[in-house]
Scaffold this active site. Structure first.
Site, mmCIF file in Angstrom:
data_model
loop_
_atom_site.group_PDB
_atom_site.id
_atom_site.type_symbol
_atom_site.label_atom_id
_atom_site.label_comp_id
_atom_site.label_asym_id
_atom_site.label_seq_id
_atom_site.Cartn_x
_atom_site.Cartn_y
_atom_site.Cartn_z
ATOM 1 N N CYS B 240 0.815 -1.224 0.000
ATOM 2 C CA CYS B 240 0.000 0.000 0.000
ATOM 3 C C CYS B 240 0.845 1.269 0.000
ATOM 4 O O CYS B 240 0.320 2.362 -0.134
ATOM 5 C CB CYS B 240 -0.953 0.013 1.195
ATOM 6 N N ASP B 371 1.667 -9.825 34.691
ATOM 7 C CA ASP B 371 2.152 -10.877 33.807
ATOM 8 C C ASP B 371 3.638 -10.664 33.521
ATOM 9 O O ASP B 371 4.034 -9.622 33.015
ATOM 10 C CB ASP B 371 1.362 -10.812 32.493
#
Ligand SMILES: [Zn+2]
Lengths: 249, 466
Positions: B240, B371
């Site tokens: 693109c 986490d």
């Protein structure tokens, strides 16, 4: 002895330290004098799926999964189903786990066809299930406890007679309702425990290795490893999760 | 739009903010960085709009380099004589920014300082910018960070985009080499200035974990003319046409890089700077931070030569390459919060020519992210290959995870010591005959830093400002 490992789509399904699992499998083989090779299979690349003993597929960002589904539907989906029915070992995490099922339906009702290799499906939910959690493996997978971190909004439901990987001890698991976590179908191990689930859970890692060696060589007895650090890390997290002191400041 | 608050509300909000902070400090409960803001906002929700009114503000956001870039800007602005307000504490959510600016206003809520450099959390940007109307917004880069708080890097980018949409009058200062960051310009009416590196750096293979391999617009895989680190570099989408924009501020050559800092040649608005630029902080990511600071300083109305000259003696700040001397050897603290930053810090250490002792601290509190999976994406393997690493000490809530990580990276178990408290680390550092480097994550850095500050007589960040 030798295991050929195939890492599926490492360039897109690589969230949250997934590669720790491959590293864990490799090291634990190496420490036992078993050699291994890892082949990365990326989007657009072709390979002979009967060449590998153990497949690993991780989790990814939603935006990159479309690219990948197009690639799967070029024929790789058929080959993966054949490899599974042939008893080859698959470790599938999070998005990779969902992808083994028949479909994913978003909250808006848009349905996305997945591999259909295992009888399970996933429905998008509004709230994310995020936290440290813990489950006990089914007897056929060794029965030990596993500590991990789940982070998913999809709710997964298993088909009739399909066994979960384990039973939730603390946390949400597959859907936060039925107490199941993951899937164990033939030698497919699917789990929501994202990222590096194996290093802190060496018994699960060895179970997975054993299943791959057993299929290839008939039977496999794995020499035990000392696992001092691994046990310590597992136990520390296990105790904090079970006592509810994990996510407090 | 918010209605204008009554004077009495303003006075109550400001007073409660100042008093809460004073009370927290007197009672020895630290800097009081966020709570005073929360209290003030209970009296007047948009008090920040009042207490920042008329100020010229630069806001710095992005995954890595926020604090250092802010520090460079504050340093340059102070050097030219401005009385600068900055949220040095790292309290970068709405409550923290509110506390910082409100506490420095007078009792009627009028700002006493004219200039501010505000570090802002990516998720809080959309709350902070509509109240402060910054002249310049710097976005340093986007990497995966603190995953359980935001979910995914794309989500973080959208949070920043939401913020940018609210202030079309702010100049955006963007990292041209980060395909995620520079995409903020795609649909924004804002004036945009870019900075970046015109030279390749390090491994050009693109191996390792990348946070953005595929075009954000169309999904095709980017081609790179060259790379600098992680996913940064001269990217171009073959499908693109989305590509890196030529930067206004750029590095044209890296002439030297040592533990003390870097020397580079730069070009600004197409013309080379007269002098080479000395950056008094080591590692590639501080070259990026320096570029960001120069670009932002210009967008703020300053002179590029002036800010460039000030970078030579910029100080390390608050756990970012900060050095302590508890004994005969320097102890350098390098905050690590995510894989990209951590790998770069490890790269810095393994590039050194001397033997050293390493301390790794990993916590999993809210400010760190619950986490800790990201440690598996950082390249600790490089430490295993480096003979200069003599011993590694591990501490923190998640020391167990870190020990396993180091073991699987190939570091022999005998080289790793566990079960260290902050006091143990201080004692070890004071007795060490080798330089010590500490890689803590955020809350681990806070607690370790306070132990080291106390022992070495360094002041806490909030005492410096008083
Ligand atoms: Zn494109």
């Amino acid at each position: 002895m030798e295991l050929s490992i195939c890492h599926l789509y490492p360039e897109v399904l690589n969230l949250y330290g997934d590669r720790g699992n491959i590293q864990c499998i490799k090291r634990r083989l190496e420490w036992r004098g078993i050699s291994s090779s890892v082949t990365e299979l990326k989007i657009g690349e072709q390979a002979d799926f009967t060449r590998f003993d153990l497949y690993f597929i991780g989790g990814g960002q939603d935006f990159e999964q479309e690219v990948l589904l197009d690639d799967l539907h070029t024929g790789k989906d058929r080959e993966i189903r054949a490899a599974i029915n042939d008893g080859r070992t698959f470790l599938c995490i999070c998005g990779g786990y969902q992808m083994m099922g028949t479909y994913y339906e978003t909250g808006e009702g848009v349905r996305c066809d997945y591999l259909g290799a295992v009888d399970l499906y996933t429905v998008g939910g509004k709230t994310r299930m995020i936290d440290n959690y813990c489950f006990r493996l089914g007897q056929e997978s060794g029965g030990s406890t596993v500590v991990g971190f789940e982070n998913h909004s999809g709710r997964t439901y298993l088909g009739k007679g399909v066994k979960p990987l384990g039973t939730v001890l603390k946390g949400c698991g597959n859907n936060g309702e039925d107490g199941t976590e993951g899937v164990r179908f033939k030698n497919v191990y699917g789990t929501y425990s994202h990222g590096p689930v194996l290093p802190k859970n060496p018994a699960l890692c060895d179970e997975i290795i054993r299943s791959a060696l057993a299929r290839k060589y008939g039977a496999a007895i794995l020499e035990p490893l000392p696992d001092r650090f691994e046990k310590q890390a597992h136990d520390l997290v296990y105790e904090r999760i079970m006592s509810g002191t994990m996510s407090t400041d | 739009m918010s209605k204008k608050p009554f004077v009495i509300q303003t006075i109550l909000a400001v007073a409660s903010c100042k008093l809460t902070r004073a009370a927290l400090r007197v009672s020895g409960r630290g800097g009081g960085t966020a709570l005073p803001g929360k209290v003030a906002m209970r009296f007047e929700r948009n008090i920040l709009a009042v207490t920042s009114k008329g100020m010229d503000i630069i806001i710095v956001t992005g995954t890595n380099g926020k604090t250092t870039t802010s520090n460079m800007l504050e340093h340059a602005l102070t050097a030219r004589g401005d009385d600068v307000l900055a949220n040095k504490s790292g309290a970068n959510l709405l409550s923290g920014v509110t506390a910082e600016i409100t506490c420095s206003a007078d009792w009627l809520g009028r700002p006493k300082k004219h200039t501010a450099v505000i570090e802002c959390d990516e998720g809080a940007l959309k709350q902070v910018v509509p109240l402060t109307h910054p002249k310049v917004i710097v976005v340093t880069n986007l990497f995966r960070d603190q995953l359980d708080r935001y979910g995914e890097v794309m989500h973080t980018l959208e949070e920043i985009r939401k913020g940018v949409r609210k202030v079309p009058g702010s100049v955006l200062c963007l990292n041209a080499d980060c395909s995620l960051t520079s995409s903020l310009a795609l649909d924004a009416p804002n004036k945009v200035v870019y900075y970046g590196l015109e030279v390749p750096y390090g491994d050009q293979s693109g191996a390792g974990v990348s946070d953005a391999m595929h075009c954000i617009r169309c999904g095709a895989k980017y081609d790179y003319e060259y790379r600098t680190y992680a996913h940064l570099g001269s990217f171009r989408c073959p499908k693109c046409g989305y590509r890196r924009t030529d930067p206004d501020v750029s590095v044209t050559s890296i002439d030297s890089m040592t533990a003390q800092g870097s020397e580079v040649h730069m070009e600004v608005a197409g013309r080379p700077l007269k002098e080479p630029v000395h950056i008094g902080l080591p590692a590639i990511y501080n070259i990026y931070n320096a570029c960001a600071a120069i670009a932002a300083y210009r967008a703020f109305g300053g002179d590029a030569e002036e800010v460039a000259a000030s970078l030579a003696d910029v100080n390390s700040c608050f756990g970012r390459m900060e050095t302590f001397m508890p004994g005969s050897q320097p102890v350098q603290m390098i905050l690590v919060k995510n894989p990209a930053g951590c790998s770069q810090s490890i790269g810095y250490l393994t590039g050194l020519d001397e033997d050293f002792v390493l301390v790794v601290c990993l916590n999993d509190r809210t400010a760190d992210g619950h986490d800790v999976s990201w440690i598996w994406d950082a390249e600790y393997e490089k430490l295993a290959e480096d003979g200069h690493v003599r011993r590694i000490y591990v501490s923190g809530d998640r020391a167990g995870d870190m020990m396993v990580r180091l073991k699987y990276a190939g570091i022999p178990e005998e080289k790793i010591s566990a079960g260290c408290t902050d006091k143990d680390i201080l004692k070890m550092s004071a007795e060490s005959e080798l330089p010590v480097f500490v890689l803590p994550n955020y809350t681990a850095m806070l607690s370790l830093r306070s132990v080291f500050s106390e022992a070495t007589g360094k002041k806490d960040f909030w005492e410096k400002q008083a």
